[in-house]
Motif scaffolding. Sequence first.
Motif, PDB file in Angstrom:
ATOM      1  N   UNK A 135      -3.881  10.801  14.460  1.00 11.49           N
ATOM      2  CA  UNK A 135      -3.609  10.809  13.021  1.00 11.49           C
ATOM      3  C   UNK A 135      -4.678  11.598  12.273  1.00 11.49           C
ATOM      4  N   UNK A 136      -5.939  11.376  12.627  1.00 10.74           N
ATOM      5  CA  UNK A 136      -7.035  12.089  11.973  1.00 10.74           C
ATOM      6  C   UNK A 136      -6.977  13.590  12.217  1.00 10.74           C
ATOM      7  N   UNK A 137      -6.677  13.975  13.451  1.00 12.10           N
ATOM      8  CA  UNK A 137      -6.564  15.402  13.772  1.00 12.10           C
ATOM      9  C   UNK A 137      -5.378  16.020  13.037  1.00 12.10           C
ATOM     10  N   UNK A 138      -4.286  15.277  12.935  1.00  7.19           N
ATOM     11  CA  UNK A 138      -3.114  15.774  12.213  1.00  7.19           C
ATOM     12  C   UNK A 138      -3.431  15.933  10.730  1.00  7.19           C
ATOM     13  N   UNK A 139      -4.126  14.933  10.142  1.00  9.24           N
ATOM     14  CA  UNK A 139      -4.498  15.011   8.734  1.00  9.24           C
ATOM     15  C   UNK A 139      -5.437  16.190   8.480  1.00  9.24           C
ATOM     16  N   UNK A 140      -6.320  16.447   9.434  1.00  8.01           N
ATOM     17  CA  UNK A 140      -7.284  17.544   9.298  1.00  8.01           C
ATOM     18  C   UNK A 140      -6.673  18.899   9.644  1.00  8.01           C
ATOM     19  N   UNK A 141      -5.385  18.893   9.994  1.00  8.24           N
ATOM     20  CA  UNK A 141      -4.646  20.113  10.370  1.00  8.24           C
ATOM     21  C   UNK A 141      -5.263  20.814  11.582  1.00  8.24           C
ATOM     22  N   UNK A 142      -5.809  20.004  12.492  1.00  6.48           N
ATOM     23  CA  UNK A 142      -6.444  20.554  13.693  1.00  6.48           C
ATOM     24  C   UNK A 142      -5.436  21.098  14.691  1.00  6.48           C
ATOM     25  N   UNK A 143      -4.182  20.697  14.586  1.00  9.32           N
ATOM     26  CA  UNK A 143      -3.168  21.151  15.537  1.00  9.32           C
ATOM     27  C   UNK A 143      -2.496  22.456  15.113  1.00  9.32           C
ATOM     28  N   UNK A 170     -10.915   2.180   9.625  1.00 11.18           N
ATOM     29  CA  UNK A 170     -10.702   1.077   8.670  1.00 11.18           C
ATOM     30  C   UNK A 170     -10.614   1.619   7.243  1.00 11.18           C
ATOM     31  N   UNK A 171     -11.483   2.550   6.911  1.00 10.43           N
ATOM     32  CA  UNK A 171     -11.456   3.142   5.573  1.00 10.43           C
ATOM     33  C   UNK A 171     -10.186   3.962   5.363  1.00 10.43           C
ATOM     34  N   UNK A 172      -9.761   4.692   6.384  1.00 10.73           N
ATOM     35  CA  UNK A 172      -8.532   5.482   6.286  1.00 10.73           C
ATOM     36  C   UNK A 172      -7.317   4.578   6.117  1.00 10.73           C
ATOM     37  N   UNK A 173      -7.292   3.448   6.810  1.00 14.32           N
ATOM     38  CA  UNK A 173      -6.186   2.503   6.666  1.00 14.32           C
ATOM     39  C   UNK A 173      -6.156   1.929   5.254  1.00 14.32           C
ATOM     40  N   UNK A 174      -7.321   1.631   4.704  1.00 11.28           N
ATOM     41  CA  UNK A 174      -7.388   1.126   3.327  1.00 11.28           C
ATOM     42  C   UNK A 174      -6.893   2.188   2.343  1.00 11.28           C
ATOM     43  N   UNK A 175      -7.273   3.435   2.573  1.00 10.90           N
ATOM     44  CA  UNK A 175      -6.799   4.519   1.712  1.00 10.90           C
ATOM     45  C   UNK A 175      -5.290   4.709   1.838  1.00 10.90           C
ATOM     46  N   UNK A 176      -4.752   4.574   3.047  1.00  9.98           N
ATOM     47  CA  UNK A 176      -3.300   4.671   3.240  1.00  9.98           C
ATOM     48  C   UNK A 176      -2.571   3.570   2.485  1.00  9.98           C
ATOM     49  N   UNK A 177      -3.100   2.348   2.533  1.00 11.56           N
ATOM     50  CA  UNK A 177      -2.492   1.236   1.809  1.00 11.56           C
ATOM     51  C   UNK A 177      -2.537   1.493   0.302  1.00 11.56           C
ATOM     52  N   UNK A 217      -2.671   4.453  -1.154  1.00 16.08           N
ATOM     53  CA  UNK A 217      -1.733   5.542  -1.420  1.00 16.08           C
ATOM     54  C   UNK A 217      -0.299   5.024  -1.460  1.00 16.08           C
ATOM     55  N   UNK A 218       0.068   4.141  -0.528  1.00 17.43           N
ATOM     56  CA  UNK A 218       1.421   3.571  -0.502  1.00 17.43           C
ATOM     57  C   UNK A 218       1.674   2.766  -1.780  1.00 17.43           C
ATOM     58  N   UNK A 219       0.668   2.034  -2.236  1.00 12.51           N
ATOM     59  CA  UNK A 219       0.789   1.265  -3.463  1.00 12.51           C
ATOM     60  C   UNK A 219       1.013   2.193  -4.657  1.00 12.51           C
ATOM     61  N   UNK A 220       0.246   3.273  -4.725  1.00 11.91           N
ATOM     62  CA  UNK A 220       0.419   4.239  -5.825  1.00 11.91           C
ATOM     63  C   UNK A 220       1.795   4.889  -5.783  1.00 11.91           C
ATOM     64  N   UNK A 221       2.276   5.226  -4.590  1.00 13.20           N
ATOM     65  CA  UNK A 221       3.622   5.808  -4.471  1.00 13.20           C
ATOM     66  C   UNK A 221       4.683   4.834  -4.980  1.00 13.20           C
ATOM     67  N   UNK A 222       4.526   3.563  -4.634  1.00 15.17           N
ATOM     68  CA  UNK A 222       5.467   2.552  -5.098  1.00 15.17           C
ATOM     69  C   UNK A 222       5.421   2.420  -6.614  1.00 15.17           C
ATOM     70  N   UNK A 223       4.227   2.452  -7.185  1.00 10.05           N
ATOM     71  CA  UNK A 223       4.094   2.380  -8.635  1.00 10.05           C
ATOM     72  C   UNK A 223       4.757   3.578  -9.307  1.00 10.05           C
TER      73      UNK A 223
END
Length: 136
Positions: A57-65, A103-110, A112-118
């Motif tokens: 997930x981190x490599x994908x987010x960083x566009x490493x692929x 853990x920090x990335x998971x918190x940020x994802x949560x 972000x999901x909350x903001x999208x819902x709002x």
Amino acid sequence: MIQLVTHRPGQQQPKFSFFILNKGNNSGKPLDKPCPNCFVALCASEDEREFYYWLCWGLWQAKAFEHFLMGSVIPYIRKRDLLHQLQTQAANVNPVAWHDAVKKAQALNAYEANLREQLHKLGQLKCAFIRSHLKR
């Protein structure tokens, strides 16, 4: 040690596995559910599965692929390139620092999901507000 195999529909999922998209601009994105164009990442334990899932997930987010994408019409990533990148990055990662980062990335994802819902709810509210002022 992680292994990658091509997903075949109807094939039973091994216990400690996840899926990695292998075609399109999101190649390398880890998935919990299979799709037609994905690899199955086979891991030996739940801890290893979580480690590689979030590493992917981190490599994908960083566009490493993106560097490894092939093809002119539909981009894809080769299994050996993906596996090599995962193994190389896994060898260079500090497990304790990585665990904290996940853990920090998971918190940020949560968050972000909350903001999208709002935002979705605000869009619905805006539409309802305008409709309430129009004649039917």
